[in-house]
Design a protein around this motif. Structure first.
Motif, mmCIF file in Angstrom:
data_model
loop_
_atom_site.group_PDB
_atom_site.id
_atom_site.type_symbol
_atom_site.label_atom_id
_atom_site.label_comp_id
_atom_site.label_asym_id
_atom_site.label_seq_id
_atom_site.Cartn_x
_atom_site.Cartn_y
_atom_site.Cartn_z
ATOM 1 N N VAL A 36 0.845 -1.184 0.000
ATOM 2 C CA VAL A 36 0.000 0.000 0.000
ATOM 3 C C VAL A 36 0.883 1.237 0.000
ATOM 4 O O VAL A 36 1.646 1.458 0.941
ATOM 5 C CB VAL A 36 -0.944 0.017 1.215
ATOM 6 N N GLU A 37 0.756 2.012 -1.063
ATOM 7 C CA GLU A 37 1.549 3.227 -1.225
ATOM 8 C C GLU A 37 0.737 4.452 -0.836
ATOM 9 O O GLU A 37 -0.489 4.466 -0.991
ATOM 10 C CB GLU A 37 2.007 3.358 -2.677
ATOM 11 N N ARG A 57 6.956 13.065 0.350
ATOM 12 C CA ARG A 57 7.443 11.834 0.967
ATOM 13 C C ARG A 57 6.494 10.700 0.631
ATOM 14 O O ARG A 57 5.303 10.768 0.957
ATOM 15 C CB ARG A 57 7.548 11.987 2.489
ATOM 16 N N LEU A 58 7.034 9.686 -0.002
ATOM 17 C CA LEU A 58 6.248 8.505 -0.338
ATOM 18 C C LEU A 58 6.471 7.421 0.711
ATOM 19 O O LEU A 58 7.570 7.289 1.256
ATOM 20 C CB LEU A 58 6.640 7.967 -1.714
ATOM 21 N N SER A 59 5.420 6.655 0.961
ATOM 22 C CA SER A 59 5.509 5.522 1.876
ATOM 23 C C SER A 59 4.926 4.294 1.200
ATOM 24 O O SER A 59 4.017 4.404 0.373
ATOM 25 C CB SER A 59 4.733 5.798 3.165
ATOM 26 N N CYS A 60 5.431 3.130 1.579
ATOM 27 C CA CYS A 60 4.910 1.871 1.047
ATOM 28 C C CYS A 60 5.005 0.817 2.132
ATOM 29 O O CYS A 60 6.106 0.512 2.602
ATOM 30 C CB CYS A 60 5.698 1.452 -0.182
ATOM 31 N N ALA A 61 3.881 0.273 2.524
ATOM 32 C CA ALA A 61 3.829 -0.739 3.570
ATOM 33 C C ALA A 61 3.465 -2.095 2.968
ATOM 34 O O ALA A 61 2.513 -2.197 2.188
ATOM 35 C CB ALA A 61 2.808 -0.345 4.631
ATOM 36 N N VAL A 62 4.215 -3.116 3.349
ATOM 37 C CA VAL A 62 3.973 -4.489 2.896
ATOM 38 C C VAL A 62 3.272 -5.253 4.003
ATOM 39 O O VAL A 62 3.718 -5.232 5.149
ATOM 40 C CB VAL A 62 5.288 -5.201 2.541
ATOM 41 N N SER A 63 2.194 -5.916 3.658
ATOM 42 C CA SER A 63 1.500 -6.729 4.648
ATOM 43 C C SER A 63 1.180 -8.088 4.052
ATOM 44 O O SER A 63 1.009 -8.229 2.844
ATOM 45 C CB SER A 63 0.214 -6.036 5.106
#
Length: 116
Positions: A5-6, A19-25
């Motif tokens: 999810v970006e 600022r970009l974020s990316c979470a892996v689940s």
């Protein structure tokens, strides 16, 4: 099921920051390399920056000194701090994550638009 999810894209004036974020689940396996690619209209997808689990980084020449990649292993999250943005940075930015076992994972992409 694995999800990336970006967040953090948007419209900014030249010289600004995002600022970009990316979470892996949902991954059963440890995530090794994480990174960001981008694709501008009519161009091929290109590597922007990558970071290993141990923190080693690499950058495209065009972003060195302006972008910083970092990660939080506990949260399986990678960040891209983008400063001094230029109109040529305009693209869809994609997060990627390489699990220890299995194929590379990709995010859905987030639009970054830099106005002049």
């Amino acid at each position: 099921q694995v999800h990336l999810v970006e967040s953090g894209g948007g419209l900014v004036q030249a010289g600004g920051s995002l600022r970009l974020s990316c979470a892996v689940s949902g991954s059963r396996f440890s995530i090794t390399v994480m990174g960001w690619y981008r694709q501008a209209p009519g161009k091929q997808r290109e590597l922007v920056a990558g970071i290993s689990r141990g923190g080693s980084t690499n950058y495209a020449d065009s972003v060195k000194g302006r972008f910083t990649i970092s990660r939080d292993n506990a949260k399986n999250t990678v960040y891209l701090q983008m400063n001094s943005l230029k109109p040529e940075d305009t693209a869809v930015y994609y997060c990627n994550a390489d699990p220890l076992v299995g194929a590379r994972l990709w995010g859905q992409g987030t639009q970054v638009t830099v106005s002049s």
